[in-house]
Scaffold this active site. Structure first.
Site, PDB file in Angstrom:
ATOM      1  N   SER A  16       4.543  -4.676   7.824  1.00  0.00           N
ATOM      2  CA  SER A  16       3.597  -5.358   7.563  1.00  0.00           C
ATOM      3  C   SER A  16       3.675  -5.991   6.127  1.00  0.00           C
ATOM      4  CB  SER A  16       2.186  -4.542   7.534  1.00  0.00           C
ATOM      5  OG  SER A  16       2.050  -3.535   6.674  1.00  0.00           O
ATOM      6  N   HIS A  19       1.954  -4.359  14.517  1.00  0.00           N
ATOM      7  CA  HIS A  19       2.131  -5.608  14.327  1.00  0.00           C
ATOM      8  C   HIS A  19       2.832  -6.399  15.032  1.00  0.00           C
ATOM      9  CE1 HIS A  19      -0.138  -5.131  10.187  1.00  0.00           C
ATOM     10  NE2 HIS A  19       0.446  -3.948  10.368  1.00  0.00           N
ATOM     11  N   LYS A  27      -5.485  -5.581  16.052  1.00  0.00           N
ATOM     12  CA  LYS A  27      -4.656  -6.701  15.355  1.00  0.00           C
ATOM     13  C   LYS A  27      -4.813  -7.919  16.239  1.00  0.00           C
ATOM     14  CE  LYS A  27      -2.452  -3.931  11.859  1.00  0.00           C
ATOM     15  NZ  LYS A  27      -3.120  -2.637  12.030  1.00  0.00           N
TER      16      LYS A  27
END
Length: 403
Positions: free
Chosen positions: A194, A222, A253
């Site tokens: 990230s 992610h 996310k």
């Protein structure tokens, strides 16, 4: 003599090191919103609207009407909260539907939803109780904490370096004792990192693990919903579903909700729901969150929303690099390297003054001399939003001396 905690002193130390953080209130979770300083109980005084390039809401679904609608329906028909641990009365048809969808897109036999991605990592490593974890040096804090709680020993290998991983495993196996014989080994890595925006060499990691009979665990926090033809992640894009023993990710996310998940074979999930303390002793994920994640996953799999994100990413990367910035990584996370801590903070402040929110990332989160601005676009950013971001980087960068 006192045995208390000097928290004011600790806060002062963080202030001196430039590490003290404060809460700012956002009016909404969207590509454009207004912010206010922490109102401390008073009504928030919002400023001008800003374009947000600082969110992990990658597909821009957190304020999508379709996701909101199914979440509201789940709240009205099932309940706003699960009410208990999933093992008591907190297991609902909404949870099961989400888990079926996750297992399908991950190419796994079964999936299990946790209350957070953090809980999924800590609970899984603790439940597996490996004798040794081989962990990428830039793995997320939740993996690090999982190793602290559940691993007898942790060996850190160089970032994204499968050769160093293999060397560490060889050294353990050839240590001159019986230490490595019969041990349970777990290799753990993020798929997308990230802060650097790079991707782990998962095929090479699996090759190294196979040589020593180790299990592989990959955190797709992610990547879920963004990679592969079916929104699974990097594991699916690389065709590695049958080689990665434990797949994890978050619902918070790209899937615009809250929670985490583990996907794998039947025995893994059945064992975790019995042995992962962060699952067993925690109230189940709320039904509205489970329903929202299911709908967001459907949108990610059945529409071209991810393509919109990647188009925006390409435009931003080309624009930033064309100005002279060094942009790290190869993914939808665009770390703009600045170097000096103070320059990065000043650049972020000048961007914000121009209505663009993109945070400065500085030590100890990243190594000294590598402070950066982390740019995280959303699929819902418009061409005007992107142009505004690039204009702000050009003007602010010239003022700070970054260009």
């Amino acid at each position: 003599m006192t045995h208390g905690f000097d928290l004011d002193g600790r806060l002062d130390q963080r202030e001196e090191r430039g590490l003290r953080r404060h809460l700012d209130v956002a009016e909404s979770v969207a590509a454009r919103t207004r912010f206010a300083d922490d109102p401390k109980g008073d009504p928030a005084d919002f400023g001008e609207e800003a374009v947000v390039f600082a969110s992990n809401n990658y597909l821009g679904l957190a304020d999508d009407g379709r996701v909101q609608q199914v979440s509201e329906l789940a709240a009205r028909t099932v309940g706003t909260g699960a009410g208990a641990s999933r093992l008591v009365t907190g297991d609902t048809h909404v949870h099961r539907a989400l888990e079926r969808d996750l297992a399908d897109c991950k190419g796994a036999e079964r999936a299990l939803a946790f209350s957070s991605g953090y809980a999924a990592n800590v609970g899984t490593i603790d439940a597996l109780a490996p004798d040794v974890v081989f962990s990428d040096e830039l793995n997320h804090a939740s993996i690090i904490d999982g190793c602290r709680v559940g691993a007898a020993e942790t060996v850190v290998y160089d970032h994204c370096d499968a050769d160093d991983l293999r060397a560490e495993m060889r050294a353990r196996a050839d240590g001159g004792t019986d230490e490595g014989d019969g041990e349970r080994w777990l290799v753990v890595t993020d798929s997308v990192f990230s802060m650097d925006g790079d991707v782990a060499p998962l095929s090479a990691v699996c090759d190294a693990a196979d040589e020593f009979g180790a299990w592989v665990m990959v955190d797709e926090a992610h990547a879920t919903g963004l990679f592969g033809d079916d929104g699974g992640g990097v594991v699916q894009r690389e065709g590695l579903s049958d080689r990665v023993d434990v797949q994890l990710g978050t619902l918070s996310k790209a899937l615009a909700s809250q929670g985490g998940y583990v996907a794998g074979d039947e025995a893994l999930v059945e064992y975790l729901l019995n042995a992962a303390r962060s699952f067993v002793f925690s109230t189940g994920l709320s039904p509205p969150n489970a329903a929202a994640a299911s709908e967001a996953l459907r949108i990610a799999r059945e529409t071209d929303r991810a393509d919109d994100l990647w188009d925006t990413v390409a435009t931003l990367r080309d624009g930033l690099e064309g100005m002279g910035y060094e942009v790290l990584g190869e993914t939808h996370i665009l770390p703009v390297l600045v170097g000096d801590r103070g320059d990065a903070v000043e650049l972020a402040d000048r961007l914000e003054a121009r209505g663009v929110v993109a945070p400065a990332i500085r030590p100890p989160t990243v190594p000294e001399g590598t402070s950066r601005i982390r740019v995280a676009p959303m699929a819902t950013h418009t061409a005007d939003d992107v142009a505004r971001c690039l204009d702000a980087f050009r003007e602010a960068g010239e003022e700070v001396g970054a260009l």
